[in-house]
Design an enzyme around this catalytic site. Structure first.
Site, PDB file in Angstrom:
ATOM      1  N   ARG A  62      -1.357  -2.609  -6.855  1.00 43.03           N
ATOM      2  CA  ARG A  62      -1.590  -3.594  -5.792  1.00 43.03           C
ATOM      3  C   ARG A  62      -2.605  -4.648  -6.244  1.00 43.03           C
ATOM      4  NH1 ARG A  62      -1.360  -4.653  -0.182  1.00 43.03           N
ATOM      5  NH2 ARG A  62      -3.383  -4.784   0.867  1.00 43.03           N
ATOM      6  N   HIS A  80      -4.616  -8.624   4.382  1.00 42.92           N
ATOM      7  CA  HIS A  80      -6.059  -8.435   4.566  1.00 42.92           C
ATOM      8  C   HIS A  80      -6.551  -9.211   5.782  1.00 42.92           C
ATOM      9  CE1 HIS A  80      -6.542  -7.510   0.003  1.00 42.92           C
ATOM     10  NE2 HIS A  80      -6.343  -6.412   0.704  1.00 42.92           N
ATOM     11  N   HIS A 119      -2.975   2.063  -6.375  1.00 39.41           N
ATOM     12  CA  HIS A 119      -3.758   0.955  -5.848  1.00 39.41           C
ATOM     13  C   HIS A 119      -4.025  -0.103  -6.924  1.00 39.41           C
ATOM     14  CE1 HIS A 119      -5.721  -0.573  -2.327  1.00 39.41           C
ATOM     15  NE2 HIS A 119      -6.815  -0.867  -3.013  1.00 39.41           N
ATOM     16  N   LYS A 123      -1.959  -1.498   8.101  1.00 37.64           N
ATOM     17  CA  LYS A 123      -2.987  -0.748   8.807  1.00 37.64           C
ATOM     18  C   LYS A 123      -3.046  -1.171  10.262  1.00 37.64           C
ATOM     19  CE  LYS A 123      -6.070  -0.034   4.828  1.00 37.64           C
ATOM     20  NZ  LYS A 123      -7.425  -0.297   4.289  1.00 37.64           N
ATOM     21  N   ARG A 145       0.854  -1.183   0.000  1.00 38.95           N
ATOM     22  CA  ARG A 145       0.000   0.000   0.000  1.00 38.95           C
ATOM     23  C   ARG A 145       0.896   1.241   0.000  1.00 38.95           C
ATOM     24  NH1 ARG A 145      -2.069  -3.337   4.302  1.00 38.95           N
ATOM     25  NH2 ARG A 145      -4.211  -4.049   3.944  1.00 38.95           N
ATOM     26  N   TYR A 152      -9.530  -8.232  -4.957  1.00 40.66           N
ATOM     27  CA  TYR A 152      -8.259  -7.889  -5.589  1.00 40.66           C
ATOM     28  C   TYR A 152      -7.862  -8.875  -6.688  1.00 40.66           C
ATOM     29  CZ  TYR A 152      -7.131  -4.318  -2.110  1.00 40.66           C
ATOM     30  OH  TYR A 152      -7.124  -3.190  -1.334  1.00 40.66           O
TER      31      TYR A 152
END
Length: 279
Positions: free
Chosen positions: A228, A252, A225, A171, A145, A261
């Site tokens: 990714r 994730h 993105h 994250k 990311r 994705y």
């Protein structure tokens, strides 16, 4: 990149206190920024003070958001931000009840994979700017990311049993190991000790700036993105179609996110159709 929005005077103290609360409970800086941005946007667009406020006024704000700029997923984020702020207000006894609790749920359509086209990857990896090319390499080879690219440090490259891995700072302060291919290993080993992309946010560039630089180096309409998404799609189709492995690579929490994705090729769809029709 989002425009800077001033903080109305009546919001300065409560907003500062709320953001301090979020930091105190260790919310990610990206989350804190999103709450700050959306609350300042709410304050300036409505002209309302923090309290009192009604559910109807909150819903009216959501309804006023321009559909061209704010999709269903973004509206869900705004709803979550409002619920968080006014929920905090109740906890710290600044308000009696949370008016955002009665905002109706917002249904967001399921996302679809948008892998970057192969020609756009070639364009990006041939950009003359060394720094931007390094960012694109990390996105293409490791599926990072923008926030993870921004935080890459030379100490994040580690030896493992079969080569090298890169510590990705994901994250919520979660870390994961991503296998590092040779060109990424050389990039980091040849860099000066420290953050690869030095800046003023804790010593490194902001995720927004990384995203901006990558997008400028790619063909129009292609984003960081999407690189990714390409990584996730290739990891799935070329790596044995192991969704759980791709989930771990991308960091994730849920496999349902990973599914978004992974693009399905026309050949795969045709093979599935022919197999079903056989006999």
């Amino acid at each position: 990149m989002k425009r800077e929005i001033p903080t109305p005077e009546s919001w300065i103290e409560p907003l500062s206190a709320y953001l301090a609360w979020l930091r105190g409970v260790r919310r990610a800086e990206g989350t804190i920024y999103q709450h700050s941005y959306q609350l300042r946007r709410f304050a300036t667009s409505t002209g309302l003070d923090p309290w009192p406020v009604t559910t109807t006024q909150l819903v009216d704000h959501l309804a006023s958001l321009d559909d061209r700029d704010v999709g269903a997923s973004a509206r869900r984020t705004v709803r979550q931000v409002l619920r968080g702020f006014y929920g905090w207000g109740v906890i710290v006894e600044r308000w009696d009840a949370n008016p955002a609790l009665r905002i109706p749920a917002i249904n967001a359509p399921r996302g679809v994979a948008r892998p970057a086209p192969e020609h756009s990857v070639k364009v990006g990896l041939h950009t003359p700017d060394d720094r931007t090319r390094a960012m694109i390499l990390l996105a293409v080879r490791c599926g990072l990311r923008c926030r993870e690219i921004a935080q890459v440090h030379t100490r994040d490259l580690i030896d493992d049993l079969v080569g090298h891995s890169l510590v990705a700072h994901g994250k919520g302060d979660k870390k994961r190991l991503v296998p590092a291919p040779p060109d990424v290993v050389r990039l980091i080993q040849d860099a000066e000790p420290g953050y690869l992309f030095a800046g003023r946010i804790d010593g490194h560039l902001s995720p927004a700036r990384v995203s901006e630089l990558i997008s400028e180096a790619l063909p129009p309409g292609v984003t960081a993105h999407m690189l990714r998404h390409r990584y996730g799609t290739r990891a799935y189709h070329l790596g044995g179609r192991d969704l759980r492995a791709v989930q771990a690579l991308l960091g994730h929490a849920y496999s349902t996110t990973t599914e978004i994705y992974v693009a399905t090729s026309d050949d795969s769809i045709r093979r599935a159709a022919m197999a079903a029709a056989a006999g």
